[in-house]
Design an enzyme around this catalytic site. Structure first.
Site, PDB file in Angstrom:
ATOM      1  N   SER A  17       1.016  -1.045  -0.168  1.00 39.42           N
ATOM      2  CA  SER A  17       0.252  -0.250  -0.103  1.00 39.42           C
ATOM      3  C   SER A  17       1.167   0.804  -0.015  1.00 39.42           C
ATOM      4  CB  SER A  17      -0.594   0.047   1.110  1.00 39.42           C
ATOM      5  OG  SER A  17       0.136   0.215   2.327  1.00 39.42           O
ATOM      6  N   GLY A  22      -3.681   7.006  -5.679  1.00 37.54           N
ATOM      7  CA  GLY A  22      -5.089   7.915  -5.972  1.00 37.54           C
ATOM      8  C   GLY A  22      -4.516   9.563  -6.725  1.00 37.54           C
ATOM      9  N   ILE A  23      -3.339   9.600  -6.495  1.00 39.08           N
ATOM     10  CA  ILE A  23      -2.003  10.126  -7.661  1.00 39.08           C
ATOM     11  C   ILE A  23      -2.487  10.349  -8.590  1.00 39.08           C
ATOM     12  CG2 ILE A  23       0.260  11.190  -7.626  1.00 39.08           C
ATOM     13  CD1 ILE A  23      -1.470  12.247  -5.017  1.00 39.08           C
ATOM     14  N   GLU A 145     -10.866   4.059  -7.449  1.00 41.72           N
ATOM     15  CA  GLU A 145      -9.745   3.911  -7.067  1.00 41.72           C
ATOM     16  C   GLU A 145     -10.483   2.514  -5.793  1.00 41.72           C
ATOM     17  OE1 GLU A 145      -7.342   7.047  -5.392  1.00 41.72           O
ATOM     18  OE2 GLU A 145      -6.473   5.225  -3.847  1.00 41.72           O
ATOM     19  N   ASP A 152      -5.445  -8.583  -0.218  1.00 47.96           N
ATOM     20  CA  ASP A 152      -6.096  -8.201   0.966  1.00 47.96           C
ATOM     21  C   ASP A 152      -7.385  -8.567   0.864  1.00 47.96           C
ATOM     22  OD1 ASP A 152      -4.804  -6.322   1.292  1.00 47.96           O
ATOM     23  OD2 ASP A 152      -5.475  -5.042   1.429  1.00 47.96           O
ATOM     24  N   LYS A 227      10.022  -7.616 -19.717  1.00 46.15           N
ATOM     25  CA  LYS A 227       9.749  -9.334 -19.123  1.00 46.15           C
ATOM     26  C   LYS A 227       8.742  -8.901 -18.550  1.00 46.15           C
ATOM     27  CE  LYS A 227      13.078 -11.014 -15.863  1.00 46.15           C
ATOM     28  NZ  LYS A 227      13.979 -10.260 -14.667  1.00 46.15           N
ATOM     29  N   CYS A 392      -9.706  26.468  12.427  1.00 49.23           N
ATOM     30  CA  CYS A 392     -10.703  25.769  13.313  1.00 49.23           C
ATOM     31  C   CYS A 392     -10.375  25.906  15.031  1.00 49.23           C
ATOM     32  CB  CYS A 392     -11.014  24.227  13.011  1.00 49.23           C
ATOM     33  SG  CYS A 392     -12.324  23.929  13.123  1.00 49.23           S
ATOM     34  N   ARG A 486     -17.277  21.232  16.634  1.00 50.54           N
ATOM     35  CA  ARG A 486     -18.057  21.176  17.862  1.00 50.54           C
ATOM     36  C   ARG A 486     -18.988  22.637  18.518  1.00 50.54           C
ATOM     37  NH1 ARG A 486     -19.960  15.957  17.950  1.00 50.54           N
ATOM     38  NH2 ARG A 486     -18.491  14.611  17.234  1.00 50.54           N
ATOM     39  N   HIS A 533     -12.785  25.076   7.964  1.00 50.54           N
ATOM     40  CA  HIS A 533     -11.098  24.843   7.257  1.00 50.54           C
ATOM     41  C   HIS A 533     -11.053  25.669   5.827  1.00 50.54           C
ATOM     42  CE1 HIS A 533     -10.505  22.248  10.215  1.00 50.54           C
ATOM     43  NE2 HIS A 533     -11.665  21.970  10.426  1.00 50.54           N
ATOM     44  N   GLU A 535      -8.471  24.988   3.515  1.00 52.59           N
ATOM     45  CA  GLU A 535      -7.563  24.562   3.166  1.00 52.59           C
ATOM     46  C   GLU A 535      -8.030  23.348   2.076  1.00 52.59           C
ATOM     47  OE1 GLU A 535      -7.966  24.349   6.422  1.00 52.59           O
ATOM     48  OE2 GLU A 535      -7.910  22.252   7.280  1.00 52.59           O
TER      49      GLU A 535
HETATM   50  N1  GLN Z   1     -12.214  21.144  18.511  1.00 51.87           N
HETATM   51  C1  GLN Z   1     -12.130  21.989  18.132  1.00 51.87           C
HETATM   52  C2  GLN Z   1     -13.836  21.839  17.611  1.00 51.87           C
HETATM   53  O1  GLN Z   1     -14.342  20.473  17.928  1.00 51.87           O
HETATM   54  C3  GLN Z   1     -12.136  22.616  16.823  1.00 51.87           C
HETATM   55  C4  GLN Z   1     -11.961  21.417  15.372  1.00 51.87           C
HETATM   56  C5  GLN Z   1     -10.869  21.311  14.586  1.00 51.87           C
HETATM   57  O2  GLN Z   1     -10.241  22.006  14.844  1.00 51.87           O
HETATM   58  N2  GLN Z   1     -11.022  21.287  13.397  1.00 51.87           N
HETATM   59  O3  GLN Z   1     -14.766  22.735  17.732  1.00 51.87           O
END
Ligand code: GLN
Length: 566
Positions: A17, A22-23, A145, A152, A227, A392, A486, A533, A535
């Site tokens: 693995s 994925g790439i 994929e 496995d 080969k 976050c 949360r 997030h 990102e």
């Molecule tokens: N632990 C924090 C929350 O639950 C931040 C979560 C995170 O960084 N993704 O709110």
């Protein structure tokens, strides 16, 4: 029924693995896109977890969140980045998800008294989902994929489902094996036998691969290609050399050196639809990624970095890629240093080392460990005007640090760490409280895309505006970003925190939830945290505006420092 002429490419792994299925899938998708085809990628994870949400990132890598809120494997992030698309829940499946569905259907008499069996009921459900995903995207080609390695026990039913599709539509289904060719140190020679054995094992399932992508530390020479071709009954051009290269973004271009696109088209009886220059754009990005003249050093301070002797940056792949994209487009090469915040607590490292970095990122995280160390780091960068981006947890902790050290609320904390604190400036959402009391952890956080409104004149507003987000007539800006948390800034304290000088530059449209916190430019060059997030939405050809604003701030401050010492 599948759409006429719809094609399926199944990608399986041989030998071991972690060789980059994925790439490889993403790169094949990119090449097909450049030939005018609409593709849809699917990830199959054979484990029994219903989604990736409850998995520990140090064991399994990042949990990637879709707009819908589904918590998935990090490969979905690769697909979104390479293929510039937003994926939906049907594009990801686990054995747990499939079994759960079939068992629930059985419980509600959905099989009308029949004996429910792995074959055909599980395999039929798998195929139904593959077809649905292709329909949703109205695609020409599905790239599927299959996680794990040939041999496995867990992925056999998925391979069986794919095999039945191949029997039904022989012209429209293709199997690609991404395999590994070791070069044992004592021999210095690339060995093909493990790959041959993996193909035999696949053959024993009734499947013959149509193409082999040969991963290894070096390129595969013609002799070894021949080969493998001979031993595995394939034309030699269907053995693709895939040596280790510096950046994953080079992979599509590298694959094309071995003409992988033509092999795929030939195998699936397809003709190029159009040449749309997609790969040209990509080439430009790859060049940018290699030619940056400026240098940037950013420290990432957090947890989840160490598993034994290894630093596991896999837990934050989207953050790493996001910062890379913004740096490349700003003409900079980026060096990231991973700092385990616990070391600040024990005195193993000193926060003053952060003055050696152009910026600091605190990524997301959960729980108590290492938190005081992170707070020490934030205090240092705030006081020393080092650009800061908090994601976050990184935003929540920036708020706590501000409350403790600027507002003087020594006890300020988050309920997640110390519910007994007298100032819970970060608190649990009421609806979340009940879920936790009932031990309902799976898929119950605030997940996925939610809108936010931005305040004019702030870092956040300017960043999104420069990325061509549309300002409304009333001067506000609406964005949508993905969440996974949360806890929230406690509404009880918002007014006081703002009075103290922190700006909540992004809020939910009803103004209840604080989405972005920042300090004004007059106080700090760039200190900004997001409850979401960003990102997850950064793409190579479209870097994320907030990461770009952070990079700009790092470069500006660096320049200022340099002129100071001139
Ligand atoms: N632990 C924090 C929350 O639950 C931040 C979560 C995170 O960084 N993704 O709110």
């Amino acid at each position: 029924m599948k759409k006429k002429n719809h094609k399926y490419i199944f990608v399986v792994g041989g030998v071991m693995s972690g060789v980059g299925k994925g790439i490889a899938s993403s790169s094949m998708g990119k090449i097909l896109q450049s030939k005018g085809f609409k593709v849809n990628p699917i990830k199959v994870d054979p484990y029994l977890n219903v989604d990736a949400g409850n998995m520990n990132p140090t064991e399994h890598g990042e949990v990637f969140v879709l707009d819908s809120g589904l918590e998935t494997d990090q490969d979905l992030g690769n697909y979104e980045r390479f293929l510039e698309m937003s994926l939906s829940p049907d594009d990801y499946m686990t054995s747990g998800m499939i079994y759960k569905h079939v068992i629930e259907k059985e419980r509600s008499l959905g099989f009308r008294g029949k004996c429910v069996e792995a074959i055909p009921h599980i395999t039929e459900e798998i195929i139904r989902r593959w077809k649905k995903a292709a329909d949703n995207h109205e695609s020409d080609v599905s790239l599927i994929e299959i996680g794990g390695t040939i041999g496995d026990y867990q992925n056999i039913l998925f391979i069986e489902a794919a095999r039945t599709l191949k029997i039904k539509y022989p012209q429209d289904v293709m199997f690609v094996m991404v395999s590994y060719l070791p070069v044992p140190g004592s021999l210095g020679e690339m060995k093909t036998r493990p790959t041959q054995n993996a193909v035999r094992q696949l053959n024993s399932y009734g499947v013959q691969p149509d193409m082999i992508i040969a991963r290894g530390v070096q390129s595969l020479d013609l002799r070894r290609k021949e080969k493998i071709a001979m031993a595995c009954a394939l034309p030699v051009e269907n053995i693709i050399s895939a040596p280790d290269i510096k950046s994953v973004y080079d992979v599509p271009l590298n694959f094309e050196k071995d003409k992988i696109g033509s092999v795929i088209l030939k195998t699936l009886h397809m003709r190029t639809k159009s040449h749309n220059g997609e790969l040209e754009e990509w080439k430009k990005f790859v060049q940018k990624s290699q030619n940056g003249k400026k240098e940037l050093e950013v420290a990432v301070v957090g947890k989840y970095f160490d598993t034994g002797d290894f630093v596991l940056s896999d837990a934050y792949v989207s953050v790493i890629e996001a910062i890379k994209f913004s740096s490349y487009w700003a003409g900079a090469q980026i060096k990231l240093t991973w700092i385990n915040s616990k070391e600040y607590e024990t005195g193993g490292r000193k926060v003053s080392e952060l003055k050696n970095y152009d910026g600091v990122i605190v990524p997301g995280g959960f729980g108590e460990s290492g938190i005081e160390g992170v707070l020490m780091a934030i205090e240092y960068v705030r006081k020393n005007k080092i650009p800061y981006l908090g994601l976050c947890y990184g935003m929540q902790l920036a708020v706590i640090e501000f409350c403790r050290n600027v507002l003087g609320w020594a006890d300020a904390h988050t309920t997640e760490v110390n519910p007994k604190s007298s100032r819970l400036v970060i608190d649990i959402m009421p609806e979340q409280k009940k879920l936790l009391e009932e031990n309902k952890y799976g898929a119950t956080m605030r997940l996925g895309a939610y809108p936010a409104v931005l305040k004019k004149g702030t870092h956040a507003f300017n960043a999104y505006l420069s990325a061509e987000a549309l300002a409304k007539e009333d001067g506000t800006l609406n964005i949508s970003e993905r969440h996974r948390h949360r806890y929230e800034v406690n509404p009880e304290y918002i007014a006081e925190i703002e009075k103290g000088g922190m700006i909540f530059s992004g809020t939910s449209p009803d103004n209840r939830l604080m989405e972005i916190a920042e300090l004004p430019k007059s106080v700090h060059p760039f200190l900004l945290g997001t409850q979401f997030h960003p990102e997850f939405k950064a793409r190579p050809l479209h870097p994320h505006p907030l990461f770009s604003a952070f990079v700009e701030a790092c470069l500006d401050e660096k320049k200022k420092k340099a002129t100071l010492f001139d």
